[in-house]
Every structure is written in C-alpha cells, then in structure tokens.
Design a protein around this motif. Structure first.
Motif, mmCIF file in Angstrom:
data_model
loop_
_atom_site.group_PDB
_atom_site.id
_atom_site.type_symbol
_atom_site.label_atom_id
_atom_site.label_comp_id
_atom_site.label_asym_id
_atom_site.label_seq_id
_atom_site.Cartn_x
_atom_site.Cartn_y
_atom_site.Cartn_z
ATOM 1 N N THR A 267 0.909 -0.974 -0.062
ATOM 2 C CA THR A 267 -0.297 -0.011 -0.001
ATOM 3 C C THR A 267 0.811 1.229 -0.039
ATOM 4 N N SER A 268 0.437 2.149 -0.921
ATOM 5 C CA SER A 268 1.255 3.336 -0.938
ATOM 6 C C SER A 268 0.757 4.431 -0.255
ATOM 7 N N TRP A 269 1.668 5.311 0.474
ATOM 8 C CA TRP A 269 1.037 6.442 1.297
ATOM 9 C C TRP A 269 2.005 7.769 1.032
ATOM 10 N N LEU A 270 1.200 8.787 0.807
ATOM 11 C CA LEU A 270 1.864 10.076 0.991
ATOM 12 C C LEU A 270 1.955 10.499 2.469
ATOM 13 N N VAL A 271 3.320 10.806 2.939
ATOM 14 C CA VAL A 271 3.615 11.289 4.454
ATOM 15 C C VAL A 271 4.044 12.579 4.210
ATOM 16 N N VAL A 272 3.043 13.555 5.063
ATOM 17 C CA VAL A 272 3.317 14.913 4.893
ATOM 18 C C VAL A 272 3.772 15.366 6.525
ATOM 19 N N VAL A 273 4.777 15.967 6.460
ATOM 20 C CA VAL A 273 5.172 16.742 7.999
ATOM 21 C C VAL A 273 5.148 18.364 7.592
ATOM 22 N N ALA A 274 4.397 18.702 8.512
ATOM 23 C CA ALA A 274 4.082 20.296 8.347
ATOM 24 C C ALA A 274 4.467 20.990 9.552
ATOM 25 N N GLN A 275 4.523 22.299 9.722
ATOM 26 C CA GLN A 275 5.057 23.005 10.729
ATOM 27 C C GLN A 275 4.556 24.230 11.003
ATOM 28 N N ARG A 276 4.321 24.772 12.311
ATOM 29 C CA ARG A 276 3.881 26.169 12.464
ATOM 30 C C ARG A 276 4.984 26.909 12.514
ATOM 31 N N PRO A 277 5.066 27.795 11.941
ATOM 32 C CA PRO A 277 6.379 28.563 11.838
ATOM 33 C C PRO A 277 6.759 29.193 13.334
ATOM 34 N N GLU A 278 8.058 29.265 13.524
ATOM 35 C CA GLU A 278 8.502 29.717 14.963
ATOM 36 C C GLU A 278 8.042 31.049 15.267
ATOM 37 N N THR A 279 7.969 32.003 14.165
ATOM 38 C CA THR A 279 7.589 33.476 14.157
ATOM 39 C C THR A 279 6.498 33.630 13.151
ATOM 40 N N ALA A 280 5.681 34.727 13.277
ATOM 41 C CA ALA A 280 4.547 35.171 12.325
ATOM 42 C C ALA A 280 5.143 35.635 11.338
#
Length: 280
Positions: A267-280
């Motif tokens: 089974t294939s998966w797309l794995v995504v890692v996202a982040q809230r920026p350290e500063t606005a």
C-alpha cells in the motif's frame, strides 16, 4: 438501528471491535503510527494530539515516544471507537475527547501542542477546516504529521508495482461479484484527478499558516492474509452497492481462495510533515 448484516459505520460497536482487533493482530497501523510518531520529533514534547485517534493504535505509538511526564490527547468523533480504546488502552497520560477533527480547536488550548499526528484518516475530513484547527492548536515550531492513502493523493510507490505477482484482492473481489452476483462496478473516469494531491494539501496548509517541511511517498508491505483481514472489517468490506455484509464476506472468501496467503501486498502512502512557523 442497522441490521446485523449491514456495513457498520465507525460509531458502531461491532466495527470498532473488529478494527481494534485488527490493529492488534496485524502490523499495518502500528507501523504507520510509529513512522508518524518518529517524524513528529516527540523526544522533548509535553503535549501531543492524536487526531482521529480511534481506539488508540496511534496513541500507543505516541505514548512510547514522548517523555514520561508528557501528555497525549486523542480526539475522535466516534464514541464506539473510544469505548473500545478505554478498555484496551489505559494510561494516565492519555485523555480522550469525543469531537470531530474539524472542531478540535474548540476543545483544546491554543498554541500548546508540540505535535499533532493523524494516521489514515485525514482524507475523510474537511481538510481545510482541520488544517486551520491544527494551526490553532500547535505552538510555534510545532509539527503536524499525517499520511494520505496513495489513491487519494494520486501517488504510487515503486514497490507497489514491482512486488505484485497477480491481481489485487480488490480486483478479484470485483470479478467474483460480477460473475456470481451480476454486480455492475460503478463507472469511474480513468483520468479523474486524485481527491487530495500534494498540491492541494500544500495550498490548504499554507492558507492555514502551516508550511510543508517534508513530503515522502512510502510503501507499507503486508500480505494477502493481512489484506483479507482488513477487508473483513465491516466498514472496509467490498464491493460497494446493495450487498449484505454476509454476502460481502462470501465474496471475499471466494476471491481470497484464488490467492496465496503469504503473497506480498503493498500500500502506498503520501506522508506529510508540516510546521507552524517559529515566528509570524
């Protein structure tokens, strides 16, 4: 109340029990959960959120990855799944909230979570609303880690094709249903775009204030026996259409008899890692 042979939904006890039993007997959800927990960088976390946490397969992996004093909050809209989880996973660091993923921000403090993890469920949600909720929950620098099934993301790992030795179990199920039940598969355009490609995910995350750090196509290796067990869970049973669950199980047994139990399935998966920026 749905009849006993109906395809039961996520908030039905029979389905919740079958799903939890599968996660304990087979490695698929444990492996994907541990992969997401690793990518979430939980070694120094104080609070992690298990979004669409179900009965707790991902919570187990997160609890193993966080420090002893850290906490996990599992959010899921299906009370039946959480009832099973309370019986099979008990840990003083784990709290459960019954709520849809889209409303998670209504139940969690803003800017407190070090990480939000969502395994095998994000495409079932209103992703734009969920991404906005996650951005509200995460602290600056916090990570959001989730995966998308290859069919929904429009991706395929090379292993999915290279290890195949014959028809997929889903294909054999359709063939059996056509031959034995006069089933007419729904027509789908072969060139229909994927429902949740990386481009859409990246755009929606950006609008929510989250940046993609990593996107990787991975392969989950299993066997025909494990695939059969997964398709025996009522909510996953095939084919779609006017069949009772008992009929679907007979179709599955007939189709499975045409396979080799230890034949590889990928089974294939797309794995995504996202982040809230350290500063606005």
């Amino acid at each position: 109340m749905a009849p006993q042979d109906a395809i039961l939904g996520w908030d039905e006890d029979a389905n919740a029990e079958a799903y939890d039993a599968f996660t304990r007997a087979h490695p698929m959800y444990d492996a994907t959960s541990r992969d997401l927990a690793r990518r979430a960088n939980l070694a120094d976390a104080t609070l992690a959120v298990d979004l669409c946490g179900g009965a707790g397969a991902s919570a187990r992996a997160i609890l193993d990855a966080i420090p002893a004093q850290a906490r996990v909050i599992s959010v899921d809209n299906a009370a039946a799944m959480q009832r099973v989880g309370r019986r099979t996973l008990t840990d003083h660091r784990l709290r459960r909230i019954t709520a849809p993923a889209e409303r998670a921000a209504d139940h969690l403090p803003a800017g407190n979570a070090d990480a939000v993890v969502c395994n095998s469920a994000i495409w079932k949600t209103d992703t734009a609303a969920v991404f906005a909720a996650v951005a509200h929950i995460l602290r600056p620098g916090g990570r959001f880690v989730f995966n998308i099934g290859g069919g929904f993301a429009g991706v395929r790992h090379p292993d999915e094709q290279s290890v195949r030795t014959g028809p997929t179990l889903n294909a054999l199920i359709r063939q059996t249903a056509v031959r034995d039940y006069g089933y007419t598969p729904p027509s789908t355009a072969s060139d229909a775009p994927p429902k949740l490609p990386l481009e859409t995910v990246t755009e929606q995350l950006g609008k929510a204030g989250l940046a993609v750090l990593e996107a990787e196509v991975t392969a989950q290796h299993s066997t025909m026996a494990e695939k059969k067990a997964w398709l025996s869970i009522p909510v996953f049973a095939r084919p779609e259409g006017d069949f009772t669950h008992a009929q679907r199980m007979r179709i599955l047994d007939t189709a499975y008899a045409l396979t080799t139990p230890d034949a590889p399935s990928v089974t294939s998966w797309l794995v995504v890692v996202a982040q809230r920026p350290e500063t606005a």
